[in-house]
Design a protein around this motif. Structure first.
Motif, PDB file in Angstrom:
ATOM      1  N   ALA A  38       0.843  -1.202   0.000  1.00 16.51           N
ATOM      2  CA  ALA A  38       0.000   0.000   0.000  1.00 16.51           C
ATOM      3  C   ALA A  38       0.872   1.243   0.000  1.00 16.51           C
ATOM      4  CB  ALA A  38      -0.920   0.001   1.223  1.00 16.51           C
ATOM      5  N   PRO A  39       0.521   2.247  -0.794  1.00 15.94           N
ATOM      6  CA  PRO A  39       1.327   3.480  -0.871  1.00 15.94           C
ATOM      7  C   PRO A  39       1.124   4.345   0.370  1.00 15.94           C
ATOM      8  CG  PRO A  39      -0.649   3.708  -2.188  1.00 15.94           C
ATOM      9  CD  PRO A  39      -0.654   2.292  -1.685  1.00 15.94           C
ATOM     10  N   PRO A  40       2.005   5.319   0.579  1.00 15.84           N
ATOM     11  CA  PRO A  40       1.900   6.172   1.777  1.00 15.84           C
ATOM     12  C   PRO A  40       0.565   6.884   1.899  1.00 15.84           C
ATOM     13  CG  PRO A  40       4.027   6.484   0.700  1.00 15.84           C
ATOM     14  CD  PRO A  40       3.209   5.630  -0.215  1.00 15.84           C
ATOM     15  N   GLU A  41      -0.002   7.351   0.781  1.00 11.68           N
ATOM     16  CA  GLU A  41      -1.241   8.125   0.872  1.00 11.68           C
ATOM     17  C   GLU A  41      -2.401   7.278   1.377  1.00 11.68           C
ATOM     18  OE1 GLU A  41      -0.807   6.920  -3.567  1.00 11.68           O
ATOM     19  OE2 GLU A  41       0.471   7.594  -1.908  1.00 11.68           O
ATOM     20  N   GLN A  42      -2.282   5.960   1.309  1.00  9.32           N
ATOM     21  CA  GLN A  42      -3.361   5.090   1.761  1.00  9.32           C
ATOM     22  C   GLN A  42      -3.465   5.053   3.286  1.00  9.32           C
ATOM     23  OE1 GLN A  42      -3.873   1.779  -0.800  1.00  9.32           O
ATOM     24  NE2 GLN A  42      -4.811   0.482   0.748  1.00  9.32           N
ATOM     25  N   PHE A  43      -2.444   5.554   3.970  1.00 16.52           N
ATOM     26  CA  PHE A  43      -2.453   5.548   5.424  1.00 16.52           C
ATOM     27  C   PHE A  43      -2.613   6.966   5.986  1.00 16.52           C
ATOM     28  CE2 PHE A  43      -0.106   1.751   4.145  1.00 16.52           C
ATOM     29  CZ  PHE A  43      -0.855   0.789   4.797  1.00 16.52           C
ATOM     30  N   GLY A  44      -3.307   7.829   5.227  1.00 15.44           N
ATOM     31  CA  GLY A  44      -3.668   9.131   5.750  1.00 15.44           C
ATOM     32  C   GLY A  44      -2.916  10.298   5.157  1.00 15.44           C
ATOM     33  N   PHE A  45      -1.995  10.050   4.191  1.00  9.03           N
ATOM     34  CA  PHE A  45      -1.217  11.140   3.610  1.00  9.03           C
ATOM     35  C   PHE A  45      -1.905  11.757   2.393  1.00  9.03           C
ATOM     36  CE2 PHE A  45       1.862   8.563   5.890  1.00  9.03           C
ATOM     37  CZ  PHE A  45       2.557   9.513   6.593  1.00  9.03           C
ATOM     38  N   GLY A  46      -3.110  11.300   2.081  1.00  9.51           N
ATOM     39  CA  GLY A  46      -3.835  11.843   0.945  1.00  9.51           C
ATOM     40  C   GLY A  46      -4.887  10.849   0.484  1.00  9.51           C
ATOM     41  N   GLN A  47      -5.663  11.238  -0.536  1.00  6.98           N
ATOM     42  CA  GLN A  47      -6.676  10.341  -1.079  1.00  6.98           C
ATOM     43  C   GLN A  47      -6.027   9.360  -2.053  1.00  6.98           C
ATOM     44  OE1 GLN A  47     -10.895  10.406  -3.628  1.00  6.98           O
ATOM     45  NE2 GLN A  47      -9.586  12.218  -3.562  1.00  6.98           N
ATOM     46  N   THR A  48      -6.436   8.105  -1.985  1.00 10.00           N
ATOM     47  CA  THR A  48      -5.937   7.135  -2.949  1.00 10.00           C
ATOM     48  C   THR A  48      -6.493   7.447  -4.329  1.00 10.00           C
ATOM     49  OG1 THR A  48      -7.734   5.659  -2.263  1.00 10.00           O
ATOM     50  CG2 THR A  48      -5.556   5.243  -1.337  1.00 10.00           C
ATOM     51  N   SER A  49      -5.701   7.132  -5.349  1.00 13.40           N
ATOM     52  CA  SER A  49      -6.080   7.415  -6.725  1.00 13.40           C
ATOM     53  C   SER A  49      -5.599   6.263  -7.606  1.00 13.40           C
ATOM     54  CB  SER A  49      -5.444   8.734  -7.189  1.00 13.40           C
ATOM     55  OG  SER A  49      -4.021   8.605  -7.222  1.00 13.40           O
ATOM     56  N   VAL A  50      -5.746   6.444  -8.905  1.00 16.24           N
ATOM     57  CA  VAL A  50      -5.261   5.444  -9.856  1.00 16.24           C
ATOM     58  C   VAL A  50      -3.794   5.138  -9.601  1.00 16.24           C
ATOM     59  CG1 VAL A  50      -4.706   5.116 -12.296  1.00 16.24           C
ATOM     60  CG2 VAL A  50      -6.967   5.972 -11.637  1.00 16.24           C
ATOM     61  N   ARG A  51      -3.012   6.145  -9.270  1.00 17.67           N
ATOM     62  CA  ARG A  51      -1.575   5.946  -9.065  1.00 17.67           C
ATOM     63  C   ARG A  51      -1.277   5.181  -7.778  1.00 17.67           C
ATOM     64  NH1 ARG A  51       1.676  10.312 -12.243  1.00 17.67           N
ATOM     65  NH2 ARG A  51       0.065  11.235 -13.545  1.00 17.67           N
ATOM     66  N   SER A  52      -2.250   5.093  -6.872  1.00 21.00           N
ATOM     67  CA  SER A  52      -2.070   4.260  -5.683  1.00 21.00           C
ATOM     68  C   SER A  52      -2.021   2.789  -6.067  1.00 21.00           C
ATOM     69  CB  SER A  52      -3.201   4.514  -4.682  1.00 21.00           C
ATOM     70  OG  SER A  52      -3.263   5.871  -4.319  1.00 21.00           O
ATOM     71  N   ASP A  53      -2.886   2.379  -6.978  1.00 25.61           N
ATOM     72  CA  ASP A  53      -2.841   1.002  -7.482  1.00 25.61           C
ATOM     73  C   ASP A  53      -1.591   0.764  -8.321  1.00 25.61           C
ATOM     74  OD1 ASP A  53      -5.118   0.153  -6.211  1.00 25.61           O
ATOM     75  OD2 ASP A  53      -6.433   0.359  -7.955  1.00 25.61           O
ATOM     76  N   VAL A  54      -1.092   1.808  -8.986  1.00 20.42           N
ATOM     77  CA  VAL A  54       0.163   1.678  -9.734  1.00 20.42           C
ATOM     78  C   VAL A  54       1.302   1.344  -8.775  1.00 20.42           C
ATOM     79  CG1 VAL A  54       1.881   2.952 -11.079  1.00 20.42           C
ATOM     80  CG2 VAL A  54      -0.541   3.136 -11.665  1.00 20.42           C
ATOM     81  N   TYR A  55       1.309   1.983  -7.610  1.00 22.62           N
ATOM     82  CA  TYR A  55       2.310   1.674  -6.578  1.00 22.62           C
ATOM     83  C   TYR A  55       2.233   0.191  -6.204  1.00 22.62           C
ATOM     84  CZ  TYR A  55       4.754   1.958  -2.056  1.00 22.62           C
ATOM     85  OH  TYR A  55       5.609   1.755  -0.997  1.00 22.62           O
ATOM     86  N   ALA A  56       1.007  -0.306  -5.954  1.00 20.69           N
ATOM     87  CA  ALA A  56       0.840  -1.709  -5.576  1.00 20.69           C
ATOM     88  C   ALA A  56       1.268  -2.640  -6.705  1.00 20.69           C
ATOM     89  CB  ALA A  56      -0.613  -1.963  -5.188  1.00 20.69           C
ATOM     90  N   LEU A  57       1.010  -2.240  -7.952  1.00 14.98           N
ATOM     91  CA  LEU A  57       1.466  -3.051  -9.091  1.00 14.98           C
ATOM     92  C   LEU A  57       2.991  -3.106  -9.136  1.00 14.98           C
ATOM     93  CD1 LEU A  57      -1.017  -1.912 -11.891  1.00 14.98           C
ATOM     94  CD2 LEU A  57      -0.758  -4.233 -10.993  1.00 14.98           C
TER      95      LEU A  57
END
Length: 455
Positions: free
Chosen positions: A229-248
């Protein structure tokens, strides 16, 4: 995203039709597979199969907000239908909406081989109930453990998982991108891949997926798996398409190494790994960039970069993108300037730590020496005990406990900086565990002494 194998769809639709007919009016789904419009009707029926027809094979997941089971159904005849995966999700948390969106999209003709087929879905405002196919195969995590990691596996897996993620990001007919938020090896199923059957990767567990909301500062619920999970998923911002890119990108690392990535260190570790092309290490670095703007703009862009990197081609779609990938590969997380001069405060802290360690080591050494001395040259108060008991008391019990306590009290910050795998536990927890073990072993020693008549 159409599946070429028409037989698969025909077989599944025939099975689905037979199932819906066998429990018509009782599952919150109409005879033609359309969702029941009346929530009350869905609640009254909502996957409540005729009594005795539901058979739970095993519980796959049980949490505060979700229950997942493998089930079969027995229709009006004697034949069983299934197995299926049945989910009950607490709808008051806002989770599980992705299943309803996927169900409606599939009823409208969506066919993606990389997403699970939903047989039925209902929501009464309290519970979201989902029935879907149970895929024959194993998770990507188990598959890699058995077959091993490889560039070929990584290329195939990322291409297909990215296709599924791209389908979610397209919105499933809602217009707003749907963010999976929990892409990890245990949430990707591998179907086939043996005996000449094509290998298919299917993304599962859409429980915490959410729609992207314009203007939102952060997610309402902070959920996910740390390594993926990217940093923004833990309260640093709203998750977006690029959050799933991080997980990929994290999944790509796993497929190349068979290990979970360490956030902030994945690219560096991958660059030193033999057999992994440096171009793929750069792809991982950019995909897992701390700043979402430094990542690939879409799952399709990442899949294309993986394909090019596996062929030995650099990701040179533009000069700025190449420079960004290079910068990200070197610094996936913001870091201090190279070789900074330690401040006087930091230097004082370091010397205090060394002085403390010297005191702890000296105290431990004195206890060890005293223990050996008391065992073999006892004082008058200890001489009344036999040698074997003194050895148990001062050598077997006292010495290990003294060394253990000394290790707990040491200042280990320098060691942890060099060896992150050491982990970190609160001092109170370490001392509590030490007290429990040492007092328990002392009690056993006392019982032994009383049993043998020494005490």
């Amino acid at each position: 995203m159409e599946r070429d194998d028409a037989t698969y769809d025909a077989d599944f639709d025939a099975e689905l039709s037979a199932y819906l007919e066998s429990v018509a009016g009782r599952m919150g789904v109409g005879a033609e597979g359309s969702a029941v419009e009346d929530p009350a009707a869905a609640d009254a029926a909502g996957f409540r199969a005729p009594e005795g027809s539901l058979h739970v094979l095993e519980v796959l997941k049980c949490s505060d907000f979700e229950l997942t089971e493998a089930v079969t159904f027995r229709g009006r005849g004697s034949d069983e239908l299934g197995p299926f995966v049945y989910k009950e999700i607490d709808a008051t948390t806002g989770l599980g909406t992705a299943y309803d969106l996927l169900f409606r999209a599939q009823r409208c003709g969506l066919r993606s081989p990389n997403l699970p087929r939903i047989a039925a879905c209902s929501n009464d405002g309290k519970k979201t109930r989902v029935l879907m196919e149970r895929l024959p195969g194993r998770t990507l995590e188990d598959y890699v453990r058995a077959a091993g990691a490889s560039v070929e596996l990584a290329q195939d897996a990322i291409a297909q998982v990215a296709a599924a993620v791209g389908c979610l990001h397209a919105g499933l007919g809602t217009g707003a991108p749907l963010i999976h938020r929990d892409l990890k090896p245990s949430n990707v199923m591998v179907v086939g891949g043996e005996e000449g059957i094509d290998r298919t990767f299917v993304v599962i567990d859409l429980g915490i997926a959410r729609a992207w909301r314009p203007g939102a500062y952060s997610d309402t619920l902070k959920l996910g798996t740390r390594s993926y999970a990217p940093p923004e998923q833990f309260g640093f911002g709203q998750t977006s398409v690029r959050s799933d890119v991080y997980a990929l990108g994290a999944l790509l690392y796993f497929c190349l190494t068979g290990e979970d990535p360490e956030p902030g260190r994945a690219a560096e570790a991958l660059a030193r790994r033999p057999g992994v092309p440096p171009e793929l290490a750069q792809v991982v670095a950019r995909a897992m960039s701390f700043d979402p703007e430094g990542r690939y703009a879409s799952a399709a862009d990442l899949a294309d970069a993986v394909r090019r990197a596996a062929a030995g081609e650099a990701d040179d779609r533009s000069a700025s993108n190449a420079l960004q990938a290079k910068a990200t590969a070197k610094k996936p997380y913001p870091q201090r300037p190279a070789a900074p001069r330690p401040s006087s405060r930091r230097g004082a802290t370091r010397w205090l730590g060394r002085a403390w360690n010297a005191v702890v080591l000296l105290g431990t050494a004195l206890v060890v020496i005293a223990g050996v001395y008391c065992a073999f040259i006892p004082a008058a108060s200890s001489a009344v005990y036999p040698l074997w008991f003194r050895c148990l008391e001062f050598i077997v019990w006292l010495l290990p406990n003294a060394v253990w306590l000394g290790y707990i009290l040491l200042d280990k910050r320098h060691l942890r900086s060099r060896f992150p795998a050491m982990g970190r536990r609160p001092l109170i927890a370490e001392l509590a565990r030490f007290a429990g073990v040492s007092m328990g072993s002392l009690l056993l020693l006392a019982i032994l002494g009383m049993a043998t008549g020494v005490l």
